[in-house]
Design a protein around this motif. Sequence first.
Motif: not given
Length: 395
Positions: A46-47, A60-63, A117-118, A133-134
Amino acid sequence: MSLRDSFLNKLLGRIERLGPTEIQNYLRRLAQEKGFLETVFNALQEGILVVDVRGKILYGNQSAERLLEIDRAGVLGKSLGRYLPDVDWPSLFASRQIFSRDLQITYPEMRYLNCSAVPLEKGPDGRDAFVVIIYDMTANREKTLEMIESEKLNALTLLAAGVAHELGNPLNSLQIHTELLQRELVGRKTRRAVVESLTAIRSELHRLDVIVNQFLRAIRPASPKLEWIVLNEVVRDAVSFLTPQMDNRDVVVEMELAKNMPLVRADRDQLRQAFFNVMKNSLEATDRGGMLGVRTELSDAHFLVSFQDNGSGMSVAEMGRAFEPYFTTKQSGTGLGLLVVRRIVREHGGEIQLESREGKGTTVRILLPRSERRVRLLPMRSEQEDEGTKGEEKS
């Protein structure tokens, strides 16, 4: 309290009593923890985006980088709405509630995303923030649509049995008796209007019979009888069968058939029917004096047969319904032609691609899998590896 908070509190409580070496060790441990968490986030499918309440991206992470085609370093401080549009992110963040939204994006490619969204207590800069979270649900959505389509076809299959029973026998009876009545009137002084009416009746009965048969073939296609055939010959047969109608409408057919193509394992009659249906659609959508291009190609994985016309084309809405049963833009069409084509192509393990522009024309591509795929040899390989690859090609 988290492990990280506990560790930081201990560090801050003792920092005045620590020497340079101890501080260096603590900082090294902090860096290791940060690297560990970074690795975990980047391993997620997940992004993950961290944004502030204004919607500005903080992390932002790699996903996320892969799903949105972004540069993680380059997007820091930029608005989330730039990459996930059509949502009023600041208003949603202002509520400080957990929420979820389904989105469709077109860049870098068409995707269906679920964004949750949290809220966080504190972001990296000490202010309120959210974790977004995507989740890419494109594949699941396609599977759902396939299941819905399968259920529709199952329902139509049940209906087909009733249609065949309720309409098939009466139609045959009407055709026989109409033909007998017409024979009785031959040679007699019969009013011309009566003869014309009988002719019209026979024509309409034949049309109804065609609709019923097409319906049954569309819903319950026969399993293909596979044999080794020359694909170009099947294409030529289909074109030849439709040539009189094309000549009557002054439609020019331009064929470009690939040479030295290997044999394809397929059902000759079913493929001919599929090609015929595609070309018939093109013919009916093309004005007098139009053009139809027929082409065959060969790739490492597929045989490709394409049909391109310069007819009326289809709108985006019509494209989305092109394979629906009974959907047609023609006054006398049954709406089953492309459905039959797709079922035949799928029975052969292939796929059909459709491109169209309203007022410009339509291109239909049929891809059939090759039973044997060529192995591309990479340069600069050892002689032993080359021999091994040749052995695989022969096997």
